[in-house]
Every structure is written in structure tokens, then in C-alpha cells.
Design a protein around this motif. Structure first.
Motif, PDB file in Angstrom:
ATOM      1  N   SER A  95      -8.440   8.263  -5.626  1.00  0.00           N
ATOM      2  CA  SER A  95      -8.077   9.679  -5.582  1.00  0.00           C
ATOM      3  C   SER A  95      -9.114  10.439  -4.761  1.00  0.00           C
ATOM      4  CB  SER A  95      -8.012  10.252  -7.000  1.00  0.00           C
ATOM      5  OG  SER A  95      -7.809  11.650  -6.969  1.00  0.00           O
ATOM      6  N   GLN A  96      -8.651  11.143  -3.728  1.00  0.00           N
ATOM      7  CA  GLN A  96      -9.534  11.903  -2.843  1.00  0.00           C
ATOM      8  C   GLN A  96      -9.127  13.381  -2.901  1.00  0.00           C
ATOM      9  OE1 GLN A  96      -9.908   9.966   1.078  1.00  0.00           O
ATOM     10  NE2 GLN A  96      -8.956   8.148   0.179  1.00  0.00           N
ATOM     11  N   PRO A  97      -9.628  14.126  -3.910  1.00  0.00           N
ATOM     12  CA  PRO A  97      -9.206  15.514  -4.116  1.00  0.00           C
ATOM     13  C   PRO A  97      -9.436  16.422  -2.909  1.00  0.00           C
ATOM     14  CG  PRO A  97     -10.428  14.706  -6.009  1.00  0.00           C
ATOM     15  CD  PRO A  97     -10.579  13.678  -4.932  1.00  0.00           C
ATOM     16  N   GLU A  98     -10.562  16.230  -2.212  1.00  0.00           N
ATOM     17  CA  GLU A  98     -10.847  17.114  -1.080  1.00  0.00           C
ATOM     18  C   GLU A  98      -9.816  16.959   0.030  1.00  0.00           C
ATOM     19  OE1 GLU A  98     -14.820  16.734   0.287  1.00  0.00           O
ATOM     20  OE2 GLU A  98     -15.733  17.364  -1.606  1.00  0.00           O
ATOM     21  N   GLU A  99      -9.287  15.762   0.187  1.00  0.00           N
ATOM     22  CA  GLU A  99      -8.270  15.524   1.200  1.00  0.00           C
ATOM     23  C   GLU A  99      -6.863  15.595   0.614  1.00  0.00           C
ATOM     24  OE1 GLU A  99      -8.958  12.060   3.566  1.00  0.00           O
ATOM     25  OE2 GLU A  99     -11.134  12.245   3.429  1.00  0.00           O
ATOM     26  N   GLU A 100      -6.764  15.908  -0.712  1.00  0.00           N
ATOM     27  CA  GLU A 100      -5.480  15.989  -1.412  1.00  0.00           C
ATOM     28  C   GLU A 100      -4.656  14.727  -1.187  1.00  0.00           C
ATOM     29  OE1 GLU A 100      -3.412  19.595  -0.583  1.00  0.00           O
ATOM     30  OE2 GLU A 100      -5.121  20.882  -1.037  1.00  0.00           O
ATOM     31  N   LYS A 101      -5.282  13.576  -1.413  1.00  0.00           N
ATOM     32  CA  LYS A 101      -4.641  12.320  -1.058  1.00  0.00           C
ATOM     33  C   LYS A 101      -4.896  11.258  -2.123  1.00  0.00           C
ATOM     34  CE  LYS A 101      -6.432  10.039   2.406  1.00  0.00           C
ATOM     35  NZ  LYS A 101      -6.821   9.641   3.788  1.00  0.00           N
ATOM     36  N   LEU A 102      -3.884  10.406  -2.334  1.00  0.00           N
ATOM     37  CA  LEU A 102      -4.006   9.218  -3.161  1.00  0.00           C
ATOM     38  C   LEU A 102      -3.782   7.984  -2.303  1.00  0.00           C
ATOM     39  CD1 LEU A 102      -1.881  10.126  -6.342  1.00  0.00           C
ATOM     40  CD2 LEU A 102      -4.355  10.331  -6.067  1.00  0.00           C
ATOM     41  N   GLU A 103      -4.649   6.996  -2.471  1.00  0.00           N
ATOM     42  CA  GLU A 103      -4.487   5.720  -1.776  1.00  0.00           C
ATOM     43  C   GLU A 103      -4.240   4.648  -2.829  1.00  0.00           C
ATOM     44  OE1 GLU A 103      -5.528   6.725   2.401  1.00  0.00           O
ATOM     45  OE2 GLU A 103      -4.658   4.941   1.468  1.00  0.00           O
ATOM     46  N   MET A 104      -3.059   4.006  -2.764  1.00  0.00           N
ATOM     47  CA  MET A 104      -2.711   2.930  -3.690  1.00  0.00           C
ATOM     48  C   MET A 104      -2.655   1.623  -2.919  1.00  0.00           C
ATOM     49  SD  MET A 104       0.312   5.051  -5.636  1.00  0.00           S
ATOM     50  CE  MET A 104       1.056   3.593  -6.329  1.00  0.00           C
ATOM     51  N   LYS A 105      -3.310   0.593  -3.474  1.00  0.00           N
ATOM     52  CA  LYS A 105      -3.359  -0.683  -2.756  1.00  0.00           C
ATOM     53  C   LYS A 105      -3.303  -1.843  -3.752  1.00  0.00           C
ATOM     54  CE  LYS A 105      -6.237  -1.121   0.709  1.00  0.00           C
ATOM     55  NZ  LYS A 105      -5.606  -1.560   1.967  1.00  0.00           N
ATOM     56  N   LEU A 106      -2.424  -2.812  -3.476  1.00  0.00           N
ATOM     57  CA  LEU A 106      -2.410  -4.056  -4.228  1.00  0.00           C
ATOM     58  C   LEU A 106      -3.399  -5.015  -3.588  1.00  0.00           C
ATOM     59  CD1 LEU A 106       1.397  -4.666  -4.823  1.00  0.00           C
ATOM     60  CD2 LEU A 106      -0.295  -3.975  -6.514  1.00  0.00           C
ATOM     61  N   VAL A 107      -4.312  -5.529  -4.388  1.00  0.00           N
ATOM     62  CA  VAL A 107      -5.319  -6.443  -3.850  1.00  0.00           C
ATOM     63  C   VAL A 107      -5.333  -7.722  -4.672  1.00  0.00           C
ATOM     64  CG1 VAL A 107      -6.812  -4.748  -2.748  1.00  0.00           C
ATOM     65  CG2 VAL A 107      -7.053  -5.182  -5.175  1.00  0.00           C
ATOM     66  N   LYS A 108      -5.509  -8.829  -3.998  1.00  0.00           N
ATOM     67  CA  LYS A 108      -5.430 -10.135  -4.621  1.00  0.00           C
ATOM     68  C   LYS A 108      -6.664 -10.409  -5.473  1.00  0.00           C
ATOM     69  CE  LYS A 108      -4.165 -14.885  -3.362  1.00  0.00           C
ATOM     70  NZ  LYS A 108      -2.981 -14.855  -4.227  1.00  0.00           N
ATOM     71  N   THR A 129       0.847  -1.195   0.000  1.00  0.00           N
ATOM     72  CA  THR A 129       0.000   0.000   0.000  1.00  0.00           C
ATOM     73  C   THR A 129       0.880   1.241   0.000  1.00  0.00           C
ATOM     74  OG1 THR A 129      -0.126   0.119   2.409  1.00  0.00           O
ATOM     75  CG2 THR A 129      -1.829  -1.184   1.287  1.00  0.00           C
ATOM     76  N   GLN A 130       0.309   2.347  -0.480  1.00  0.00           N
ATOM     77  CA  GLN A 130       0.969   3.644  -0.420  1.00  0.00           C
ATOM     78  C   GLN A 130      -0.094   4.719  -0.247  1.00  0.00           C
ATOM     79  OE1 GLN A 130       3.823   5.170  -0.357  1.00  0.00           O
ATOM     80  NE2 GLN A 130       5.388   3.648  -0.853  1.00  0.00           N
ATOM     81  N   THR A 131       0.164   5.676   0.623  1.00  0.00           N
ATOM     82  CA  THR A 131      -0.687   6.850   0.767  1.00  0.00           C
ATOM     83  C   THR A 131       0.155   8.067   0.436  1.00  0.00           C
ATOM     84  OG1 THR A 131      -2.013   5.808   2.497  1.00  0.00           O
ATOM     85  CG2 THR A 131      -2.133   8.201   2.315  1.00  0.00           C
ATOM     86  N   LEU A 132      -0.266   8.827  -0.578  1.00  0.00           N
ATOM     87  CA  LEU A 132       0.486   9.989  -1.051  1.00  0.00           C
ATOM     88  C   LEU A 132      -0.359  11.231  -0.839  1.00  0.00           C
ATOM     89  CD1 LEU A 132       1.720   8.425  -4.422  1.00  0.00           C
ATOM     90  CD2 LEU A 132       2.906   8.436  -2.227  1.00  0.00           C
ATOM     91  N   SER A 133       0.259  12.298  -0.346  1.00  0.00           N
ATOM     92  CA  SER A 133      -0.472  13.529  -0.053  1.00  0.00           C
ATOM     93  C   SER A 133      -0.087  14.635  -1.029  1.00  0.00           C
ATOM     94  CB  SER A 133      -0.180  13.978   1.384  1.00  0.00           C
ATOM     95  OG  SER A 133       1.206  14.207   1.556  1.00  0.00           O
ATOM     96  N   GLY A 134      -0.911  15.677  -1.074  1.00  0.00           N
ATOM     97  CA  GLY A 134      -0.635  16.857  -1.884  1.00  0.00           C
ATOM     98  C   GLY A 134      -1.178  16.792  -3.295  1.00  0.00           C
ATOM     99  N   PHE A 135      -2.092  15.846  -3.587  1.00  0.00           N
ATOM    100  CA  PHE A 135      -2.648  15.697  -4.931  1.00  0.00           C
ATOM    101  C   PHE A 135      -4.080  16.234  -4.958  1.00  0.00           C
ATOM    102  CE2 PHE A 135       0.826  12.760  -4.939  1.00  0.00           C
ATOM    103  CZ  PHE A 135       1.285  12.744  -6.249  1.00  0.00           C
ATOM    104  N   THR A 136      -4.255  17.419  -5.536  1.00  0.00           N
ATOM    105  CA  THR A 136      -5.603  18.000  -5.638  1.00  0.00           C
ATOM    106  C   THR A 136      -6.369  17.457  -6.842  1.00  0.00           C
ATOM    107  OG1 THR A 136      -4.689  19.872  -6.876  1.00  0.00           O
ATOM    108  CG2 THR A 136      -4.898  20.121  -4.477  1.00  0.00           C
ATOM    109  N   SER A 137      -5.649  16.845  -7.797  1.00  0.00           N
ATOM    110  CA  SER A 137      -6.284  16.217  -8.951  1.00  0.00           C
ATOM    111  C   SER A 137      -5.371  15.087  -9.420  1.00  0.00           C
ATOM    112  CB  SER A 137      -6.515  17.222 -10.089  1.00  0.00           C
ATOM    113  OG  SER A 137      -5.276  17.752 -10.536  1.00  0.00           O
TER     114      SER A 137
END
Length: 535
Positions: free
Chosen positions: A508-521, A23-31
Motif C-alpha cells: 500500500s502506497q498512500p502517497e501515490e494512492e496506489k495498491l500493488e498486488m503480486k503473487l510470488v512463489k 499482478t494487479q496495480t489499483l489506483s485511488g486508495f489513500t488508505s
């Protein structure tokens, strides 16, 4: 023959992979644009990802482009920062050839194209500017810029940068008033190796669509027509020598005037040195590609231009008997197929992954056009998924049909002039299809392909979103999972290929300026639980 690939050792060079992140959570992404993430492949399997983004700093006179590298477990292993002239530089393409990475920019102020190249250790090794663009190139570059900034509709063949495995890059251009095309080959240090252009004396209008680049050939489809506005299109398959740029193959798809064929797919079987061409065929009496197709064709041609085999599969006698009644109805309604992928199995079978579409008059577009809005008067209607399975002898063995809800696709003005056949390419370039990707195993013993089904909820603007994954095993059996990936109101989700047995889901969560990346089986119950936890 080598195909485009990037060794996993590249990522190892960039830094320690550490623990299995998953998983990865990245901040600062408005779009976020879905195409910002690109999988890195080793042969057919995903071994990592690149992610491109742009940052704006008030104190800087530059726009900062960043490129992050992640391994197959989403562990971040390296970054590149590239400053460019603020407001005027626009990233239109990026590519990787296994030895280097490249960025392709258009500067709207200086009217120049620029390429920057980095090596495996992410050191900048070369830059080159291309001034003196033709008027046609400037017009196409301007449209590419608007697409990069606003997400508008793309040309059927824009300005592209193609990676040559380990050797360099090829870029295309236009000659005259979009009457012809050009190709230029550069090594990894951006030194020009060769250049090719359409003949100035030719009376025909030529368009080039590159289908595949190997370490030996550029394989392409050329369409020719007698006049700029003519609907009479002739299809040719071509090959260019990667070392010299010499055109070594240019042969018509149609043998004579008794055939009317429209190419929709063209791939190269390097194990046999053969070209495999697929498309739909029409009655010779029909208006070019405007009538109802009679079926689909498959041709094999060697690199000397010799036709090795041709098979015509008629809808009525060859295809319909293998389809359920529901699928037959879609053919009667005028749906045709766009080929997304041809998968060759170790057993000699070929699986053709296709999606149905048709063109339809757009009432809203017609109304706006009457008012002078310059809007397209047709739209694309996207239909069902189908997988055609051919035996080693290229006989049609079975057709797997996957029903899904129809969706509409907005088309750029003028698409109708291409006819239904080439319109599929326009739909694909503009992301109109519901197909997502196909993942092959390096052993060629199986593959999985995925698409999204959008279901409109009655009396609501809300749409349910279901990821459908189809897994083919080496025994020619298939398993289908349907997975709910409906977006939360403030989350936009995207799905990407991943290491064997997984998919990458990004929220992608623009209001929170956040990206959530997840590998799922790729397991229905596990994946549903993972997505609920993410949302």
C-alpha cells in the motif's frame, strides 16, 4: 459433512478469467486495511479473493461501498457497488457461504443493523433491517462502528455474521445487560428460520464464542460465571442444530472440582464426528487462570457429550524434554500458548500451530490510568512460534520451536479481568499476534504456515520485517524460508494466503494512492527478487 467453502465455478460465472495476471496495480486508495481482502477457498485451497472498499463522491449523498472479485491469478472478474447513507452506515462484517455473499452494516442514526445479500451473478437478492435492538446490542454495535472507522480494540465477542455453507447466515446478539446471548438463523433470502436465546431465569452470566459453523451444526464455547465482575469462569462446549436451532450439546470441559481447565481452541473432526478441545490446565488451588499453567490438555468428545479421551501434557515431564533450552526458558518466564490452527494430516497426525504470549504490567498505561486516561494497565507480550505434532494415537511426538523477537501488543482496558487464558482471544481479535496464516493442501499431504518476525534495529526506531514460511511435507519433514519484507518508508506491506506454492504480497502506497498486488512463489531467492522489484 460440508464445511464452509466457495466453488471456483463462482468466479467463472462472473466473467472470463483471461490471461494469468499474477499482478494487479489499483489506483485511488489513500488508505488500506489489511482485512479489506478476504481469500475465497475451495476446501482448503485459495481460489480467489474479495476486496471491499468505500469511496466518497462530493456530488453524492451516499457512501459507495464496492466489492471486487479476483481469481487465484489476480485477474479481476467482477464487481458490486452498494450505496449507503453517508456518514451513518458502517460495514462491520461480510461473509460468503458458497451460494451468496452478504454485507452487515450498522446505521448509527437509525440504530439499526442491516444485511444485504447478493447471489453468484452479483445480483442483489435480499435486504433486511433489524430495528428495536437491545441496549446491549446497541452498545456493542457502537463499538463495532468505532472499530470499523478508527481501528480500535474489539470486544472478545462482538456482533458477528456467520456463513452457513450454502444455506444462509447466523447472527449473534446479547440479552439483558450482556448477561446472555442470542442466535438467529436466516436463509439466503434473509427469511428467519429459527431463533435461540439464553434462559431468562439463569443466574449465571453467559458468553458465546462461535468456533465453527458446518452445514449441520454451530459449534461454540460457552463461558459462564456467577456474577458480572466475577473471575470464576467455567467452560462448556456446545452444539446447535443448524436446521432447528436446538441446543443438542452443552457439556462442561472440566469433569469435576479436581480440574481447572481453560479452553484456547475447539475444532470439529467431521470424519469421526468428534470435538477436539485444547487448552491449558492449572492447579485447582490457583486463582482462576491467574497462576502459572501446569501444561496443556487435549480432549475428544462426541456429539452426545461422552468424553472419549483426555490427555494432560505437563510442561516439566512431557513438553520440556522435547524442547531446546531456549524454549524451556520461555516457559519458565510464564509464556503460554495460543492455538492458531490444528492441521490434520492424511497419515493421522495432528499439527497444532501455536504462538506464545503473556501479560505484563504496562508502565505507560499505569501512568496514564493514574491521570484518568482510561488506559489498560497491562500489555500483551508476543513470544515464539511452536508446532506440536501428535501421532494418530494423540501422543506427543515432537515439538518444533521457532524463535522470534518479542513484540508488544496494546490491549483494551479491562482485558486483565479475563485472565491470561482468554486474553489470548483478545490479542488475536485485535491483530496482536505475529502469525499470518496456514495453508493446507486438499490432499492433506502437507501444509505451510507463516509468521512475521520484527527485529528492532539498534539505536533506531526502524524495524526489520521478515516473513518466515514453514513448509511441512507428508514425510513429516519441514523446510523453513526467511524472506525480507521490510517496508520502504512510504510502503506498507501485507501478506495473504494464495494458490498452492504461492503467497500474495500487497504493498500500500498512500502517497501515490496506489495498491500493488503480486503473487510470488514460495521460493526464497525468487521471492526476495520479486519484493525488491515491487519496492
Amino acid at each position: 459433512m460440508k464445511r464452509l467453502k466457495t466453488a471456483f465455478t463462482l468466479l467463472m460465472l462472473l466473467g472470463s478469467v483471461g490471461s494469468h495476471a499474477q499482478t494487479q496495480t489499483l489506483s485511488g486508495f489513500t488508505s488500506f486495511n489489511k482485512k479489506a481482502i478476504t481469500p475465497i477457498y475451495e476446501r482448503n485451497e485459495v481460489k480467489g479473493y474479495t476486496m471491499v472498499y468505500r469511496t466518497e463522491k462530493a456530488e453524492s449523498k451516499s457512501d459507495i461501498y464496492g466489492l471486487d472479485f479476483f481469481d487465484e491469478n489476480l485477474q479481476k472478474v467482477g464487481s458490486v457497488v452498494l450505496p449507503k447513507e453517508r456518514y451513518n452506515s458502517h460495514l462491520i462484517r461480510r461473509a460468503s457461504n458458497g451460494e451468496t455473499f452478504s454485507f452487515y452494516f450498522y446505521n448509527s442514526r437509525s440504530k439499526r443493523l442491516e444485511i444485504d445479500v447478493f447471489d453468484k451473478a452479483l445480483n442483489k437478492v435480499a435486504s433486511r433491517q433489524f430495528a428495536g435492538l437491545t441496549k446491549a446490542d446497541q452498545d456493542v454495535a457502537l463499538q463495532e462502528m468505532h472499530v470499523a472507522c478508527n481501528g480500535g480494540s474489539k470486544l472478545i465477542s462482538g456482533l458477528n455474521l456467520y456463513a452457513v455453507p450454502e444455506k444462509g447466515y447466523v447472527r449473534n446478539g446479547y440479552t439483558g445487560k450482556m448477561k446472555g446471548f442470542s442466535l438467529e438463523m436466516y436463509d439466503n433470502n434473509l427469511e428467519q428460520i429459527w431463533a435461540y436465546s439464553s434462559e431468562d431465569t439463569s443466574k449465571a452470566y453467559e458468553s458465546l464464542l462461535v468456533n465453527e459453523v458446518t452445514d449441520k451444526y454451530i459449534l461454540a464455547t460457552i463461558t459462564r460465571k456467577p456474577g458480572k465482575s466475577s473471575k470464576q469462569l467455567d467452560f462448556f462446549v456446545a452444539a446447535f442444530d443448524i436446521e432447528t436451532g436446538q441446543k443438542v450439546l452443552d457439556v462442561a470441559v472440566e469433569k469435576d472440582q479436581t480440574q481447572q481447565l481453560a479452553v484456547s481452541s475447539f475444532s470439529f473432526d467431521d470424519s469421526k464426528g468428534e470435538l477436539i478441545i485444547m487448552g491449558e490446565y492449572y492447579s485447582p488451588e490457583d486463582i482462576e487462570m491467574e497462576g502459572k499453567s501446569m501444561g496443556f490438555f487435549l480432549k475428544r468428545i462426541d456429539l452426545d457429550g461422552k468424553e472419549l479421551s483426555e490427555k494432560l501434557f505437563a510442561w516439566d515431564k512431557d513438553v520440556n524434554p522435547l524442547l531446546p533450552q531456549e524454549a524451556q526458558k520461555s516457559l519458565e518466564e510464564g509464556f503460554i500458548s495460543f492455538v492458531h490452527k490444528i492441521v490434520r494430516g492424511a497419515d493421522g497426525r495432528q499439527h497444532i500451530v501455536a504462538e506464545q504470549y503473556k501479560l505484563k504490567a504496562d508502565g505507560v498505561g499505569i501512568a496514564l490510568s493514574v491521570l484518568g486516561g482510561g488506559t489498560s494497565t497491562i500489555k500483551g507480550v508476543i513470544g515464539n512460534m511452536m508446532i506440536y505434532t501428535l501421532g494418530a494415537d494423540l501422543n506427543l511426538e515432537k515439538i518444533s520451536f521457532y524463535k522470534k523477537d518479542q513484540t508488544d501488543c496494546i490491549l483494551p482496558p479491562g482485558t486483565g479481568a479475563y485472565g491470561a487464558g482468554l486474553a489470548g482471544l483478545v490479542i488475536n481479535m485485535n491483530g496482536g499476534f505475529d502469525y499470518q496464516f496456514t495453508q493446507e493442501e486438499n490432499s492433506q499431504s502437507g501444509f505451510n504456515t507463516t509468521f512475521i518476525n520484527y527485529r528492532q534495529v539498534k539505536n533506531s526506531k526502524f524495524r526489520e520485517k521478515t516473513l518466515v514460511n514453514i513448509t511441512y511435507a507428508d514425510n513429516n519433514e519441514q523446510v523453513t524460508d526467511k524472506i525480507d519484507v521490510t517496508n520502504r518508508y512510504d510502503v506498507v506491506s501485507y501478506v495473504y494466503p494464495a494458490k498452492p506454492g504461492y503467497v500474495l504480497v500487497l504493498g500500500s502506497q498512500p502517497e501515490e494512492e496506489k495498491l500493488e498486488m503480486k503473487l510470488v512463489k514460495l521460493d526464497k531467492q525468487y521471492l526476495q527478487q520479486s519484493l525488491r522489484a515491487q519496492q
